[in-house]
Design a protein around this motif. Structure first.
Motif, PDB file in Angstrom:
ATOM      1  N   LEU A   1       7.440   8.485   2.807  1.00 24.81           N
ATOM      2  CA  LEU A   1       6.900   7.147   2.532  1.00 24.81           C
ATOM      3  C   LEU A   1       8.016   6.167   2.165  1.00 24.81           C
ATOM      4  O   LEU A   1       8.001   5.009   2.585  1.00 24.81           O
ATOM      5  CB  LEU A   1       5.871   7.209   1.412  1.00 24.81           C
ATOM      6  N   LEU A   2       8.984   6.639   1.394  1.00 21.48           N
ATOM      7  CA  LEU A   2      10.121   5.798   1.030  1.00 21.48           C
ATOM      8  C   LEU A   2      10.934   5.420   2.258  1.00 21.48           C
ATOM      9  O   LEU A   2      11.377   4.270   2.389  1.00 21.48           O
ATOM     10  CB  LEU A   2      11.000   6.516   0.006  1.00 21.48           C
ATOM     11  N   ALA A   3      11.105   6.367   3.190  1.00 22.50           N
ATOM     12  CA  ALA A   3      11.847   6.089   4.418  1.00 22.50           C
ATOM     13  C   ALA A   3      11.111   5.072   5.290  1.00 22.50           C
ATOM     14  O   ALA A   3      11.724   4.172   5.871  1.00 22.50           O
ATOM     15  CB  ALA A   3      12.092   7.381   5.194  1.00 22.50           C
ATOM     16  N   VAL A   4       9.797   5.204   5.374  1.00 23.24           N
ATOM     17  CA  VAL A   4       9.004   4.247   6.153  1.00 23.24           C
ATOM     18  C   VAL A   4       9.072   2.864   5.519  1.00 23.24           C
ATOM     19  O   VAL A   4       9.226   1.853   6.209  1.00 23.24           O
ATOM     20  CB  VAL A   4       7.542   4.735   6.278  1.00 23.24           C
ATOM     21  N   GLN A   5       8.987   2.820   4.196  1.00 19.94           N
ATOM     22  CA  GLN A   5       9.013   1.543   3.487  1.00 19.94           C
ATOM     23  C   GLN A   5      10.371   0.849   3.618  1.00 19.94           C
ATOM     24  O   GLN A   5      10.440  -0.345   3.869  1.00 19.94           O
ATOM     25  CB  GLN A   5       8.676   1.745   2.014  1.00 19.94           C
ATOM     26  N   SER A   6      11.446   1.617   3.463  1.00 22.24           N
ATOM     27  CA  SER A   6      12.779   1.009   3.484  1.00 22.24           C
ATOM     28  C   SER A   6      13.378   0.924   4.877  1.00 22.24           C
ATOM     29  O   SER A   6      14.312   0.161   5.105  1.00 22.24           O
ATOM     30  CB  SER A   6      13.728   1.800   2.575  1.00 22.24           C
ATOM     31  N   GLY A   7      12.881   1.719   5.803  1.00 21.56           N
ATOM     32  CA  GLY A   7      13.434   1.732   7.151  1.00 21.56           C
ATOM     33  C   GLY A   7      14.715   2.543   7.261  1.00 21.56           C
ATOM     34  O   GLY A   7      15.435   2.434   8.245  1.00 21.56           O
TER      35      GLY A   7
ATOM     36  N   MET B   1       0.813  -1.193   0.000  1.00 17.36           N
ATOM     37  CA  MET B   1       0.000   0.000   0.000  1.00 17.36           C
ATOM     38  C   MET B   1       0.862   1.264   0.000  1.00 17.36           C
ATOM     39  O   MET B   1       0.481   2.266  -0.597  1.00 17.36           O
ATOM     40  CB  MET B   1      -0.923  -0.032   1.223  1.00 17.36           C
ATOM     41  N   LEU B   2       2.011   1.209   0.683  1.00 19.54           N
ATOM     42  CA  LEU B   2       2.911   2.359   0.686  1.00 19.54           C
ATOM     43  C   LEU B   2       3.429   2.655  -0.716  1.00 19.54           C
ATOM     44  O   LEU B   2       3.605   3.812  -1.083  1.00 19.54           O
ATOM     45  CB  LEU B   2       4.087   2.126   1.630  1.00 19.54           C
ATOM     46  N   LEU B   3       3.666   1.601  -1.499  1.00 18.12           N
ATOM     47  CA  LEU B   3       4.162   1.783  -2.863  1.00 18.12           C
ATOM     48  C   LEU B   3       3.142   2.538  -3.710  1.00 18.12           C
ATOM     49  O   LEU B   3       3.504   3.440  -4.471  1.00 18.12           O
ATOM     50  CB  LEU B   3       4.486   0.432  -3.502  1.00 18.12           C
ATOM     51  N   VAL B   4       1.871   2.216  -3.552  1.00 20.84           N
ATOM     52  CA  VAL B   4       0.818   2.892  -4.311  1.00 20.84           C
ATOM     53  C   VAL B   4       0.751   4.369  -3.915  1.00 20.84           C
ATOM     54  O   VAL B   4       0.657   5.249  -4.777  1.00 20.84           O
ATOM     55  CB  VAL B   4      -0.546   2.197  -4.083  1.00 20.84           C
ATOM     56  N   ALA B   5       0.830   4.647  -2.622  1.00 19.05           N
ATOM     57  CA  ALA B   5       0.810   6.036  -2.159  1.00 19.05           C
ATOM     58  C   ALA B   5       2.037   6.798  -2.657  1.00 19.05           C
ATOM     59  O   ALA B   5       1.935   7.964  -3.061  1.00 19.05           O
ATOM     60  CB  ALA B   5       0.748   6.078  -0.638  1.00 19.05           C
ATOM     61  N   LEU B   6       3.178   6.140  -2.646  1.00 20.65           N
ATOM     62  CA  LEU B   6       4.412   6.751  -3.140  1.00 20.65           C
ATOM     63  C   LEU B   6       4.304   7.088  -4.620  1.00 20.65           C
ATOM     64  O   LEU B   6       4.638   8.189  -5.052  1.00 20.65           O
ATOM     65  CB  LEU B   6       5.596   5.813  -2.891  1.00 20.65           C
ATOM     66  N   LEU B   7       3.807   6.139  -5.403  1.00 21.01           N
ATOM     67  CA  LEU B   7       3.638   6.374  -6.837  1.00 21.01           C
ATOM     68  C   LEU B   7       2.607   7.473  -7.109  1.00 21.01           C
ATOM     69  O   LEU B   7       2.768   8.264  -8.040  1.00 21.01           O
ATOM     70  CB  LEU B   7       3.230   5.078  -7.544  1.00 21.01           C
ATOM     71  N   LEU B   8       1.573   7.533  -6.292  1.00 15.01           N
ATOM     72  CA  LEU B   8       0.551   8.568  -6.449  1.00 15.01           C
ATOM     73  C   LEU B   8       1.136   9.962  -6.186  1.00 15.01           C
ATOM     74  O   LEU B   8       0.886  10.899  -6.950  1.00 15.01           O
ATOM     75  CB  LEU B   8      -0.630   8.306  -5.513  1.00 15.01           C
TER      76      LEU B   8
END
Length: 179
Positions: free
Chosen positions: A48-54, A1-8
């Motif tokens: 969002l990228l930071a949350v996704q990748s840690g 879901m984070l990927l979709v928000a990031l792409l949006l």
């Protein structure tokens, strides 16, 4: 879901960058509100990228690149070689494209900046009409809408990132999970 928000968030930056390019081309002005919106979109996507990748590495490197570009371009604004909007847009762009998109952005910026300078200095290369007359007017005034190549390069870098994310997501099966 984070990927979709990031792409949006990345996709939302593209029409705003196109608007910035058009307004800069027609009026030689880049509004603070548009730069602020781009800053928010960039920070949001980096968050969002930071949350996704840690890892906060991408955000820190992008902020450092933005600060460096601001410091480098600020004297050119003082000397009236570029506008203040161009300096602010240039400083915000690394936050939009992230540290992974800086190389693509830089290469595209070189190509688009040279093309813009060639067109402004040689308007006879363009077809006749109002567009050509307007570019001749810019040449006489000695202005170059630098926001146009900055925006075009950022759009290209973002599109490249979206395509890369889409390919990775589809090959790893993430898109199948969304259905």
């Amino acid at each position: 879901m984070l990927l979709v928000a990031l792409l949006l968030l990345e996709a939302l930056a593209i029409p705003l960058l196109a608007r910035v390019a058009w307004v800069d081309f027609t009026t030689q002005k880049i509004s603070n509100s548009n730069v602020l919106l781009l800053l928010c979109l960039g920070l949001g996507s980096l968050l969002l990228l930071a949350v996704q990748s840690g890892s906060w590495w991408d955000m820190g490197l992008s902020a450092l690149a933005g600060l460096l570009l601001f410091i480098v371009f600020f004297p050119f604004w003082i000397l009236r070689k570029v506008g203040a909007g161009d300096v602010k847009l240039m400083a915000v762009t690394p936050l939009l494209v992230g540290s992974t998109g800086l190389v693509v952005f830089s290469l595209l910026l070189m190509v688009f900046a040279v093309a813009t300078a060639v067109v402004v200095k040689n308007p006879f290369l363009l077809p006749a009409g109002a567009f050509r007359i307007y570019v001749q007017h810019m040449d006489r005034k000695g202005v170059v809408p630098f926001g146009v190549p900055i925006s075009a390069a950022a759009i290209g870098a973002i599109a490249f990132q979206i395509y890369g994310s889409w390919v990775v997501a589809s090959s790893s099966g993430i898109l199948d999970q969304l259905h």
